[in-house]
Design a protein around this motif. Structure first.
Motif, PDB file in Angstrom:
ATOM      1  N   ILE A   1      53.042  21.417  12.540  1.00  0.00           N
ATOM      2  CA  ILE A   1      54.435  21.874  12.510  1.00  0.00           C
ATOM      3  C   ILE A   1      55.242  21.059  13.516  1.00  0.00           C
ATOM      4  CG2 ILE A   1      56.006  23.813  12.870  1.00  0.00           C
ATOM      5  CD1 ILE A   1      53.687  25.686  12.222  1.00  0.00           C
ATOM      6  N   ALA A   2      56.250  20.377  13.025  1.00  0.00           N
ATOM      7  CA  ALA A   2      57.173  19.656  13.908  1.00  0.00           C
ATOM      8  C   ALA A   2      58.284  20.631  14.293  1.00  0.00           C
ATOM      9  CB  ALA A   2      57.742  18.432  13.202  1.00  0.00           C
ATOM     10  N   TYR A   3      58.277  21.041  15.550  1.00  0.00           N
ATOM     11  CA  TYR A   3      59.158  22.122  16.006  1.00  0.00           C
ATOM     12  C   TYR A   3      59.931  21.671  17.242  1.00  0.00           C
ATOM     13  CZ  TYR A   3      60.457  26.824  17.674  1.00  0.00           C
ATOM     14  OH  TYR A   3      61.143  27.934  18.101  1.00  0.00           O
ATOM     15  N   ASN A   4      61.241  21.731  17.169  1.00  0.00           N
ATOM     16  CA  ASN A   4      62.099  21.306  18.273  1.00  0.00           C
ATOM     17  C   ASN A   4      62.969  22.464  18.757  1.00  0.00           C
ATOM     18  OD1 ASN A   4      61.113  18.700  17.735  1.00  0.00           O
ATOM     19  ND2 ASN A   4      62.799  18.287  16.311  1.00  0.00           N
TER      20      ASN A   4
ATOM     21  N   LEU B   1      55.524  31.741   9.953  1.00  0.00           N
ATOM     22  CA  LEU B   1      56.747  32.532  10.095  1.00  0.00           C
ATOM     23  C   LEU B   1      56.450  34.025  10.043  1.00  0.00           C
ATOM     24  CD1 LEU B   1      59.290  30.461   7.973  1.00  0.00           C
ATOM     25  CD2 LEU B   1      59.053  30.555  10.460  1.00  0.00           C
ATOM     26  N   GLU B   2      55.452  34.408   9.254  1.00  0.00           N
ATOM     27  CA  GLU B   2      55.061  35.821   9.210  1.00  0.00           C
ATOM     28  C   GLU B   2      54.568  36.276  10.578  1.00  0.00           C
ATOM     29  OE1 GLU B   2      53.600  35.848   4.522  1.00  0.00           O
ATOM     30  OE2 GLU B   2      52.143  35.985   6.150  1.00  0.00           O
ATOM     31  N   SER B   3      53.787  35.418  11.214  1.00  0.00           N
ATOM     32  CA  SER B   3      53.273  35.743  12.542  1.00  0.00           C
ATOM     33  C   SER B   3      54.409  35.881  13.548  1.00  0.00           C
ATOM     34  CB  SER B   3      52.296  34.651  12.994  1.00  0.00           C
ATOM     35  OG  SER B   3      51.864  34.861  14.315  1.00  0.00           O
ATOM     36  N   ALA B   4      55.388  34.972  13.462  1.00  0.00           N
ATOM     37  CA  ALA B   4      56.532  35.032  14.373  1.00  0.00           C
ATOM     38  C   ALA B   4      57.367  36.284  14.126  1.00  0.00           C
ATOM     39  CB  ALA B   4      57.396  33.784  14.208  1.00  0.00           C
TER      40      ALA B   4
ATOM     41  N   GLU C   1      64.661  24.064  15.559  1.00  0.00           N
ATOM     42  CA  GLU C   1      64.640  23.512  14.209  1.00  0.00           C
ATOM     43  C   GLU C   1      63.217  23.172  13.795  1.00  0.00           C
ATOM     44  OE1 GLU C   1      66.805  19.842  13.973  1.00  0.00           O
ATOM     45  OE2 GLU C   1      65.480  18.789  15.370  1.00  0.00           O
ATOM     46  N   ILE C   2      63.003  23.246  12.491  1.00  0.00           N
ATOM     47  CA  ILE C   2      61.748  22.818  11.887  1.00  0.00           C
ATOM     48  C   ILE C   2      62.018  21.495  11.188  1.00  0.00           C
ATOM     49  CG2 ILE C   2      59.956  23.346  10.194  1.00  0.00           C
ATOM     50  CD1 ILE C   2      59.919  25.241  12.534  1.00  0.00           C
ATOM     51  N   VAL C   3      61.220  20.500  11.477  1.00  0.00           N
ATOM     52  CA  VAL C   3      61.351  19.209  10.810  1.00  0.00           C
ATOM     53  C   VAL C   3      60.270  19.136   9.736  1.00  0.00           C
ATOM     54  CG1 VAL C   3      61.351  16.709  11.063  1.00  0.00           C
ATOM     55  CG2 VAL C   3      62.243  18.153  12.910  1.00  0.00           C
ATOM     56  N   GLY C   4      60.683  19.087   8.490  1.00  0.00           N
ATOM     57  CA  GLY C   4      59.705  19.098   7.407  1.00  0.00           C
ATOM     58  C   GLY C   4      59.403  20.515   6.966  1.00  0.00           C
ATOM     59  N   LEU C   5      58.149  20.768   6.629  1.00  0.00           N
ATOM     60  CA  LEU C   5      57.743  22.062   6.086  1.00  0.00           C
ATOM     61  C   LEU C   5      56.966  22.874   7.115  1.00  0.00           C
ATOM     62  CD1 LEU C   5      56.536  20.877   2.552  1.00  0.00           C
ATOM     63  CD2 LEU C   5      58.777  21.795   3.187  1.00  0.00           C
ATOM     64  N   ILE C   6      56.885  24.170   6.853  1.00  0.00           N
ATOM     65  CA  ILE C   6      56.137  25.072   7.728  1.00  0.00           C
ATOM     66  C   ILE C   6      55.406  26.085   6.857  1.00  0.00           C
ATOM     67  CG2 ILE C   6      58.150  26.589   7.997  1.00  0.00           C
ATOM     68  CD1 ILE C   6      57.106  27.284  10.801  1.00  0.00           C
TER      69      ILE C   6
END
Length: 407
Positions: free
Chosen positions: A100-103, A188-191, A178-183
């Motif tokens: 996950i690319a996460y910024n 997201l369910e966990s979050a 932001e999410i770069v690409g897909l997740i």
């Protein structure tokens, strides 16, 4: 490094990381054989600990590899000769979990703060495992840019909370992310579960997940009970079918299903890596048995109905004994097949006990009991059909096969 820089295989659904390792190694070998492009294996497919980290392989990029591939043993490719392809360079192939690319943007233009926060968060500097990070200035805002390499071990909400905590030390806070690409949806369910503090949360509570499971045949609308209830109600109904034969087939099918689950949840785990081949073979055979046993649930009822039809037709037939015997033989062969398969399931269950997770012992105990009950029930159906047969040669041969199944 090359025209095709990195080729990762990632388990999304229905495959394990070990499956991806197998695919990665096969593809890597084929890339060299077909195109003469040297291949390096990384992450879970790596052949040495040093190559698990992609950065170690990439160091120096194309120019560095070209200069050292022939002279440095550390640069020797996993597949191919120690030379780069003149136009395609080299390729890295591997297997890894979803990245996950996460910024996270901070409410400050001070990029030094972002760099300090990133240093505190990333694993290489003593931060969270499975997090890589750096600080940048993006659109006038300080940004903590991260790659989460295993969101199941280090979930995205834990990363956010630590960034927030570290940023507070410098008097700033997250502005947005932001999410770069897909997740993956699971991330997201966990979050959502974490931030909403939902009690007894389960992913099946999400409408789309439930519908997907129902449409895919993995769950009946209304939960597990709704899936089995119609069959149980049919067994309880005052009709001859479905009866004990179908119930025996269903019991054996459940045994095969449980055994498959246990084997599948142990395969690919480090603690059981030495049993990988045995587990894969067991899963493959159990899958075949499961399909045959599921088919036998209906086949048993249909064969009984065929016997009843034969008795009715025989009233007006000169060769009534032959017609009835043919139907009885089929009605005998179905439960005999169930008994044979149930015995095989029980035998596989026994082999799984020492090579699977001991915490799942109760599942295997249940599977074994179901398989044995299925065998006894099926053999009882075999015997009752044989009692009505005129063909004593067939009856004797069948009884011999049935006797061989008993412990």
């Amino acid at each position: 490094m090359g025209a095709a820089d990195v080729v990762p295989f990632i388990p999304i659904d229905g495959v394990t990381l070990e499956d991806c390792v197998t695919m990665a190694r096969h593809v890597g070998e084929q890339i060299w054989k077909r195109y003469q492009i040297p291949v390096y294996l990384y992450e879970a497919a790596a052949t040495t600990p040093e190559r698990q980290n992609l950065e170690n392989i990439r160091r120096g990029q194309f120019e560095g590899i070209r200069a050292e591939i022939a002279s440095s043993p550390a640069r020797k490719p996993d597949f191919g000769e120690a030379r780069v392809h003149p136009t395609a360079g080299a390729t890295v192939v591997g297997a890894r979990k979803f990245l996950i690319a996460y910024n996270i943007f901070l409410n400050t233009p001070d990029v030094d703060i972002a760099k300090k926060v990133a240093k505190a968060v990333r694993f290489s500097s003593g931060g969270l495992r499975f997090v890589k990070g750096a600080g940048f200035l993006v659109r006038g805002q300080a940004q903590v840019s991260m790659n989460l390499t295993d969101f199941e071990q280090t979930p995205i909400q834990r990363v956010f909370e630590l960034v927030k905590k570290e940023a507070a030390r410098y008097g700033v806070a997250p502005l947005s992310s932001e999410i770069v690409g897909l997740i993956p949806k699971k991330a997201l369910e966990s979050a959502a579960e974490w931030f909403l503090q939902i009690e007894n949360f389960d992913s099946s509570l999400i409408l789309e997940n439930r519908l997907s499971a129902v449409m895919g045949g993995k769950m009946a609308l209304g939960g597990l009970r709704a899936g089995v209830e119609p069959f149980v109600e049919q067994l309880a109904a005052p009709t001859a079918t479905p009866g004990g034969g179908s119930a025996a087939a269903a019991s054996a099918a459940m045994a095969a299903g449980l055994a498959t689950m246990v084997a599948s949840m142990s395969r690919g785990k480090k603690a059981f890596v030495q049993y990988e081949r045995a587990l894969s073979e067991a899963i493959a055979r159990l899958s075949e048995l499961l399909e045959a046993l599921k088919a036998a649930i209906d086949a048993d009822a249909e064969s009984y109905n065929a016997v009843m039809k034969a008795y009715k037709q025989a009233k007006d037939s000169a060769g009534k004994d032959g017609v009835i015997d043919d139907a009885l033989k089929q009605a005998t062969n179905v439960p005999l097949g169930v008994a044979e398969r149930a015995r095989e399931v029980a035998a596989i269950v026994e082999t799984l006990k020492p090579i699977t997770n001991p915490n799942m012992k109760s599942d295997l105990t249940t599977a074994f009991a179901l398989a044995r009950a299925a065998m006894e029930g099926a053999l009882a159906n075999v015997e009752i059909n044989l009692e009505s047969l005129k063909d004593q040669v067939f009856a004797a041969e069948t009884r011999k096969r049935a006797l061989a199944l008993r412990p």
